[in-house]
Design a protein around this motif. Sequence first.
Motif, mmCIF file in Angstrom:
data_model
loop_
_atom_site.group_PDB
_atom_site.id
_atom_site.type_symbol
_atom_site.label_atom_id
_atom_site.label_comp_id
_atom_site.label_asym_id
_atom_site.label_seq_id
_atom_site.Cartn_x
_atom_site.Cartn_y
_atom_site.Cartn_z
ATOM 1 N N PHE A 1 121.712 -32.725 -81.354
ATOM 2 C CA PHE A 1 122.869 -31.825 -81.411
ATOM 3 C C PHE A 1 123.146 -31.256 -80.016
ATOM 4 C CE2 PHE A 1 121.002 -31.949 -85.616
ATOM 5 C CZ PHE A 1 122.109 -32.178 -86.423
ATOM 6 N N HIS A 2 123.678 -32.097 -79.143
ATOM 7 C CA HIS A 2 123.893 -31.662 -77.759
ATOM 8 C C HIS A 2 125.350 -31.759 -77.308
ATOM 9 C CE1 HIS A 2 122.708 -35.993 -77.542
ATOM 10 N NE2 HIS A 2 123.740 -36.062 -76.726
ATOM 11 N N TYR A 3 126.274 -32.152 -78.191
ATOM 12 C CA TYR A 3 127.691 -32.211 -77.812
ATOM 13 C C TYR A 3 128.422 -30.947 -78.259
ATOM 14 C CZ TYR A 3 127.436 -37.150 -76.520
ATOM 15 O OH TYR A 3 127.123 -38.327 -75.909
ATOM 16 N N LEU A 4 129.275 -30.430 -77.383
ATOM 17 C CA LEU A 4 130.131 -29.309 -77.741
ATOM 18 C C LEU A 4 131.339 -29.820 -78.520
ATOM 19 C CD1 LEU A 4 130.050 -27.275 -74.401
ATOM 20 C CD2 LEU A 4 128.761 -26.837 -76.496
ATOM 21 N N PRO A 5 131.858 -29.041 -79.466
ATOM 22 C CA PRO A 5 132.978 -29.514 -80.298
ATOM 23 C C PRO A 5 134.205 -29.894 -79.478
ATOM 24 C CG PRO A 5 132.016 -27.515 -81.217
ATOM 25 C CD PRO A 5 131.401 -27.702 -79.864
ATOM 26 N N SER B 1 134.721 -32.210 -77.250
ATOM 27 C CA SER B 1 134.572 -32.619 -75.850
ATOM 28 C C SER B 1 133.371 -33.538 -75.708
ATOM 29 C CB SER B 1 134.403 -31.395 -74.946
ATOM 30 O OG SER B 1 133.106 -30.854 -75.086
ATOM 31 N N GLU B 2 133.243 -34.087 -74.518
ATOM 32 C CA GLU B 2 132.091 -34.925 -74.200
ATOM 33 C C GLU B 2 131.060 -34.139 -73.403
ATOM 34 O OE1 GLU B 2 131.479 -38.128 -75.233
ATOM 35 O OE2 GLU B 2 133.197 -37.676 -76.525
ATOM 36 N N THR B 3 131.237 -32.823 -73.321
ATOM 37 C CA THR B 3 130.314 -31.969 -72.592
ATOM 38 C C THR B 3 129.026 -31.800 -73.393
ATOM 39 O OG1 THR B 3 132.155 -30.748 -71.631
ATOM 40 C CG2 THR B 3 129.981 -29.711 -71.517
ATOM 41 N N CYS B 4 127.896 -31.921 -72.713
ATOM 42 C CA CYS B 4 126.597 -31.828 -73.375
ATOM 43 C C CYS B 4 125.899 -30.519 -73.038
ATOM 44 C CB CYS B 4 125.695 -32.990 -72.954
ATOM 45 S SG CYS B 4 126.267 -34.602 -73.534
ATOM 46 N N CYS B 5 125.162 -30.016 -74.003
ATOM 47 C CA CYS B 5 124.319 -28.850 -73.777
ATOM 48 C C CYS B 5 122.940 -29.330 -73.317
ATOM 49 C CB CYS B 5 124.150 -28.036 -75.058
ATOM 50 S SG CYS B 5 125.679 -27.423 -75.774
ATOM 51 N N GLY B 6 122.404 -28.666 -72.329
ATOM 52 C CA GLY B 6 121.084 -29.046 -71.854
ATOM 53 C C GLY B 6 121.126 -30.227 -70.905
ATOM 54 N N GLU B 7 119.943 -30.670 -70.508
ATOM 55 C CA GLU B 7 119.801 -31.778 -69.571
ATOM 56 C C GLU B 7 119.048 -32.927 -70.235
ATOM 57 O OE1 GLU B 7 121.112 -31.892 -66.589
ATOM 58 O OE2 GLU B 7 121.910 -29.857 -66.704
ATOM 59 N N PRO B 8 119.419 -34.171 -69.900
ATOM 60 C CA PRO B 8 118.681 -35.310 -70.473
ATOM 61 C C PRO B 8 117.242 -35.333 -69.981
ATOM 62 C CG PRO B 8 120.194 -36.040 -68.756
ATOM 63 C CD PRO B 8 120.502 -34.598 -69.006
ATOM 64 N N ASP B 9 116.379 -35.889 -70.816
ATOM 65 C CA ASP B 9 114.965 -36.055 -70.487
ATOM 66 C C ASP B 9 114.293 -34.716 -70.155
ATOM 67 O OD1 ASP B 9 112.723 -37.666 -70.309
ATOM 68 O OD2 ASP B 9 112.918 -37.941 -68.150
ATOM 69 N N THR B 10 114.753 -33.641 -70.793
ATOM 70 C CA THR B 10 114.213 -32.313 -70.524
ATOM 71 C C THR B 10 113.975 -31.564 -71.826
ATOM 72 O OG1 THR B 10 115.427 -32.188 -68.432
ATOM 73 C CG2 THR B 10 114.597 -30.118 -69.340
ATOM 74 N N LYS B 11 112.760 -31.072 -72.006
ATOM 75 C CA LYS B 11 112.446 -30.255 -73.170
ATOM 76 C C LYS B 11 112.774 -28.807 -72.851
ATOM 77 C CE LYS B 11 108.753 -28.869 -76.330
ATOM 78 N NZ LYS B 11 107.337 -29.056 -76.732
ATOM 79 N N PRO B 12 113.621 -28.156 -73.647
ATOM 80 C CA PRO B 12 113.973 -26.760 -73.378
ATOM 81 C C PRO B 12 112.733 -25.875 -73.450
ATOM 82 C CG PRO B 12 115.450 -27.729 -75.013
ATOM 83 C CD PRO B 12 114.318 -28.681 -74.836
ATOM 84 N N PRO B 13 112.674 -24.833 -72.622
ATOM 85 C CA PRO B 13 111.516 -23.930 -72.671
ATOM 86 C C PRO B 13 111.482 -23.131 -73.965
ATOM 87 C CG PRO B 13 113.229 -23.036 -71.230
ATOM 88 C CD PRO B 13 113.666 -24.427 -71.598
ATOM 89 N N VAL B 14 110.284 -22.814 -74.400
ATOM 90 C CA VAL B 14 110.116 -21.976 -75.588
ATOM 91 C C VAL B 14 110.414 -20.533 -75.201
ATOM 92 C CG1 VAL B 14 108.501 -21.227 -77.379
ATOM 93 C CG2 VAL B 14 108.364 -23.553 -76.468
ATOM 94 N N SER B 15 111.138 -19.815 -76.046
ATOM 95 C CA SER B 15 111.521 -18.441 -75.737
ATOM 96 C C SER B 15 110.295 -17.545 -75.618
ATOM 97 C CB SER B 15 112.440 -17.895 -76.821
ATOM 98 O OG SER B 15 111.726 -17.712 -78.033
ATOM 99 N N LEU B 16 110.444 -16.429 -74.908
ATOM 100 C CA LEU B 16 109.339 -15.483 -74.756
ATOM 101 C C LEU B 16 108.892 -14.951 -76.112
ATOM 102 C CD1 LEU B 16 107.434 -13.693 -73.119
ATOM 103 C CD2 LEU B 16 109.311 -12.040 -72.867
#
Length: 226
Positions: free
Chosen positions: A113-117, A119-134
């Motif tokens: 789930f990385h596409y914005l409605p 558009s072809e704009t993606c959330c986040g970066e490829p090949d990157t695991k988002p950091p866990v929140s504090l």
Amino acid sequence: MNSRFESGSIDISKAVQAVKWDEKGLVPAIAQDAESGEVLMLAYMNQEALKKTLTEGKACYFSRSRSQLWVKGETSGHYQEVIDIRFDCDRDTILLKVKQSGMACHENYYSCFHYLPGSETCCGEPDTKPPVSLGRTLEMLAEVIKQRNIERPEGAYTTYLFTKGIDKILKKVGEECAEVIIAAKNDSLSEIRYEASDLLYHLLVLLEDRNVPLTEIAEELNSRRK
């Protein structure tokens, strides 16, 4: 992150019978990161896929396009270890809480789930695991500290603190407070990060020793929101 799912601990026959399969014998299955809570993907299971998942502890789905089972990661190596499994209130959707190896999406993003409605704009970066929140990090650390308090493994620093008792724990909290102040006065971001982490850890040990759960701290802080 302690697994609440163990292969062989679930009555597979009863689990399969409990699901409300659709007219094609399928049910949607949502995979969620067990650490961060991020939704990773939506796929489908048939009875065999669910049985295989429950038996082996790795997420297995049914490919509607290929009409066959597929174990997530069997070609990419990006497996999903099942930490917990739940059915929704209607028992027509399955939730898998998983430990994801590598990226979940075939487009090389951590979540599908990385596409914005619109558009072809993606959330986040490829090949990157988002950091866990504090917040989630503190929750997981508190769980580990609680387990250390129960088991008291020999040689663990946390065991040492609990064994020494409240006076030692309070002394460490006070010392770490002073270290944070010194780091801030030194205007050193690396020192602040390091010492603040030490302070938060020792504060969690204090809360565990005094039997104050993080949920109560959250309630208090939320009550102060204006």
